[in-house]
Design an enzyme around this catalytic site. Structure first.
Site, PDB file in Angstrom:
ATOM      1  N   ARG A 251       2.102  14.364  -3.571  1.00 15.30           N
ATOM      2  CA  ARG A 251       2.158  14.668  -2.131  1.00 15.30           C
ATOM      3  C   ARG A 251       2.302  13.348  -1.387  1.00 15.30           C
ATOM      4  O   ARG A 251       1.363  12.574  -1.322  1.00 15.30           O
ATOM      5  CB  ARG A 251       0.837  15.376  -1.766  1.00 15.30           C
ATOM      6  CG  ARG A 251       0.824  16.082  -0.434  1.00 15.30           C
ATOM      7  CD  ARG A 251      -0.605  16.395  -0.011  1.00 15.30           C
ATOM      8  NE  ARG A 251      -1.276  15.195   0.413  1.00 15.30           N
ATOM      9  CZ  ARG A 251      -2.600  14.987   0.353  1.00 15.30           C
ATOM     10  NH1 ARG A 251      -3.403  15.914  -0.111  1.00 15.30           N
ATOM     11  NH2 ARG A 251      -3.112  13.858   0.772  1.00 15.30           N
ATOM     12  N   HIS A 255      -2.534  15.524   3.685  1.00 10.85           N
ATOM     13  CA  HIS A 255      -2.650  16.962   3.392  1.00 10.85           C
ATOM     14  C   HIS A 255      -2.017  17.811   4.498  1.00 10.85           C
ATOM     15  O   HIS A 255      -1.311  18.778   4.243  1.00 10.85           O
ATOM     16  CB  HIS A 255      -4.117  17.335   3.200  1.00 10.85           C
ATOM     17  CG  HIS A 255      -4.338  18.802   3.038  1.00 10.85           C
ATOM     18  ND1 HIS A 255      -4.012  19.474   1.886  1.00 10.85           N
ATOM     19  CD2 HIS A 255      -4.822  19.734   3.898  1.00 10.85           C
ATOM     20  CE1 HIS A 255      -4.288  20.762   2.036  1.00 10.85           C
ATOM     21  NE2 HIS A 255      -4.783  20.948   3.241  1.00 10.85           N
ATOM     22  N   TYR A 264      -8.999   8.106   1.651  1.00  7.74           N
ATOM     23  CA  TYR A 264      -9.297   8.435   0.242  1.00  7.74           C
ATOM     24  C   TYR A 264      -8.233   8.010  -0.762  1.00  7.74           C
ATOM     25  O   TYR A 264      -8.373   8.260  -1.946  1.00  7.74           O
ATOM     26  CB  TYR A 264      -9.587   9.932   0.094  1.00  7.74           C
ATOM     27  CG  TYR A 264      -8.478  10.848   0.592  1.00  7.74           C
ATOM     28  CD1 TYR A 264      -7.370  11.132  -0.198  1.00  7.74           C
ATOM     29  CD2 TYR A 264      -8.536  11.415   1.871  1.00  7.74           C
ATOM     30  CE1 TYR A 264      -6.356  11.956   0.260  1.00  7.74           C
ATOM     31  CE2 TYR A 264      -7.532  12.244   2.337  1.00  7.74           C
ATOM     32  CZ  TYR A 264      -6.448  12.513   1.523  1.00  7.74           C
ATOM     33  OH  TYR A 264      -5.446  13.320   1.974  1.00  7.74           O
TER      34      TYR A 264
HETATM   35  C1  LIG Z   1     -10.794  29.573  -1.282  1.00  6.84           C
HETATM   36  C2  LIG Z   1     -10.480  28.379  -0.443  1.00  6.84           C
HETATM   37  N1  LIG Z   1     -11.206  27.252  -0.585  1.00  6.84           N
HETATM   38  C3  LIG Z   1     -10.914  26.153   0.156  1.00  6.84           C
HETATM   39  C4  LIG Z   1      -9.886  26.177   1.065  1.00  6.84           C
HETATM   40  C5  LIG Z   1      -9.553  24.932   1.892  1.00  6.84           C
HETATM   41  N2  LIG Z   1      -8.340  24.300   1.352  1.00  6.84           N
HETATM   42  C6  LIG Z   1      -7.142  24.478   1.956  1.00  6.84           C
HETATM   43  S1  LIG Z   1      -5.915  23.655   1.150  1.00  6.84           S
HETATM   44  C7  LIG Z   1      -6.984  23.041   0.004  1.00  6.84           C
HETATM   45  C8  LIG Z   1      -6.482  22.148  -1.100  1.00  6.84           C
HETATM   46  C9  LIG Z   1      -5.730  22.852  -2.158  1.00  6.84           C
HETATM   47  O1  LIG Z   1      -5.165  21.910  -3.041  1.00  6.84           O
HETATM   48  P1  LIG Z   1      -4.009  22.289  -4.031  1.00  6.84           P
HETATM   49  O2  LIG Z   1      -4.196  23.678  -4.549  1.00  6.84           O
HETATM   50  O3  LIG Z   1      -3.917  21.203  -5.047  1.00  6.84           O
HETATM   51  O4  LIG Z   1      -2.702  22.321  -3.115  1.00  6.84           O
HETATM   52  P2  LIG Z   1      -2.054  21.140  -2.256  1.00  6.84           P
HETATM   53  O5  LIG Z   1      -2.628  21.283  -0.864  1.00  6.84           O
HETATM   54  O6  LIG Z   1      -2.442  19.854  -2.897  1.00  6.84           O
HETATM   55  O7  LIG Z   1      -0.610  21.355  -2.267  1.00  6.84           O
HETATM   56  C10 LIG Z   1      -8.285  23.480   0.258  1.00  6.84           C
HETATM   57  C11 LIG Z   1      -9.454  23.080  -0.554  1.00  6.84           C
HETATM   58  C12 LIG Z   1      -9.166  27.387   1.217  1.00  6.84           C
HETATM   59  N3  LIG Z   1      -8.140  27.505   2.062  1.00  6.84           N
HETATM   60  N4  LIG Z   1      -9.472  28.469   0.441  1.00  6.84           N
END
Ligand SMILES: Cc1ncc(C[n+]2csc(CCOP(=O)(O)OP(=O)(O)O)c2C)c(N)n1
Ligand SMILES: [Mg+2]
Length: 335
Positions: A251, A255, A264
């Site tokens: 990425r 975020h 971080y």
């Molecule tokens: C069940 C749940 N837990 C936490 C979140 C908050 N959250 C939104 S995006 C994210 C990160 C997800 O990371 P990843 O699956 O690696 O996808 P990326 O954003 O890196 O593409 C989190 C923890 C959420 N939306 N739903």
């Protein structure tokens, strides 16, 4: 004796020059649409945006195999390249992030990144991570029960594989040999959490435990993603069941527009990955094989930039969603 020319990589995959340019344009359109989305955010016009920069190859290389309107897509919030490749437009993206009434994903009332378009069988995701997976497996089961040859593409980030939904969907897909492809974009972070603190072992290898193939590919190399996805789509369409693809990528932006990634990760790490940016990397391949030169590259970019600018202007000029519409689709309306 005439020497037969050895076939180069893309020819081995059955791709010719125009096919490669289509992939290239798909990635570039995604990048320019994404960049414009950030600009609209920084101008204070779009409240919130999510970026897919760095992940274009992982998305476009898979989505190019979708038969729009026949297959089903359950994308996640970072899948801008996937949905553009299937047929959503840059204007659709801008209408959504600007909160305009014409936004196909939710009439300007849905959180950006929750892509959907009924005519293209792109189904909106919910905000909790991973809920798209059981829904995708269910749609694949419907295809199978009806004897239809549709394929379901779903995916998410590496952290989405830590939740129960993903495992339940993988299990169902394995039991019933469902025509579903799980595309995991392992971009090294879940917001601020590095993958090594989120993922145990190999994601790709987990497929074996559910009884179907899993492959790990270089997600910044569009031809690798293309090849693995081609095989997965063929298998699914021909009744051969599911595939898990783990695309290793990065990425390149924070975020979301609300995140400060300087807190971080080191900028040197980002710079290292910039050298593996999937777009310049593919340009290098195309130049090497005489498919793209500097003049053509500039012409394509100018054309795409103009398309994105026009889409952005048109979305800005469109009507905002009516505040009165806020409860529509949420609560029953008075008759
Ligand atoms: C069940 C749940 N837990 C936490 C979140 C908050 N959250 C939104 S995006 C994210 C990160 C997800 O990371 P990843 O699956 O690696 O996808 P990326 O954003 O890196 O593409 C989190 C923890 C959420 N939306 N739903
Ligand atoms: Mg991630």
């Amino acid at each position: 004796m005439a020497m037969e020319r050895t076939r180069v990589r893309h020819e081995e995959m059955g791709l010719d020059g125009p096919d490669l340019i289509r992939l290239y344009r798909g990635m570039l359109l995604t990048r320019r649409t994404d960049e414009r989305s950030w600009t609209l955010n920084r101008q204070g016009k779009a409240a919130f945006v999510v970026s897919c920069q760095g992940q274009e190859a992982a998305q476009v290389g898979a989505a190019v195999h979708i038969q729009p309107g026949h297959d089903f897509v359950y994308p996640y919030y970072r899948d801008l390249g996937t949905v553009l490749m299937v047929g959503m437009t840059p204007r659709d993206q801008f209408l959504s992030i600007l909160g305009k009434a014409e936004d196909p994903s939710g009439g300007g009332r849905q959180m950006p990144g929750h892509f959907s378009k009924r005519s293209l069988n792109i189904v909106t995701s919910s905000a909790p991570i991973g809920v798209q997976y059981p829904q995708a497996a269910g749609t694949a089961l419907a295809f199978k029960m009806r004897g239809e040859d549709g394929v379901v593409l779903t995916g998410g980030g590496e952290a989405s594989t830590s939740g129960g939904d993903w495992h339940e969907a993988m299990n169902m897909a394995g039991i019933h040999d469902l025509p579903v492809i799980f595309l995991i974009q392992n971009n090294a972070y879940a917001i601020s959490v590095p993958a090594e603190k989120q993922v145990a072992g190999s994601i790709a290898k987990r497929a074996e435990g559910y009884g179907f193939p899993g492959v790990e590919v270089d997600g910044n190399d569009i031809l690798s993603v293309y090849e693995a996805s081609k095989e997965a789509f063929e298998r699914a369409r021909n009744g051969g069941g599911p595939t898990l693809i783990e695309a290793k990528t990065y990425r390149m932006r924070a975020h979301s527009s609300d995140d400060d990634d300087r807190r971080y990760r080191e900028s040197s790490e980002i710079e290292e990955w910039r050298l593996k940016d999937p777009i310049p990397r593919f340009e290098g391949y195309l130049e090497e094989h005489g498919i793209l030169d500097a003049t053509q590259k500039e012409a394509i970019d100018e054309e795409i930039k103009a398309e994105v600018r026009e889409a952005s202007d048109s979305a800005e000029a469109a009507e905002y969603a009516d505040p009165e519409s806020i409860f529509r689709g949420v609560y029953a309306e008075r008759g």
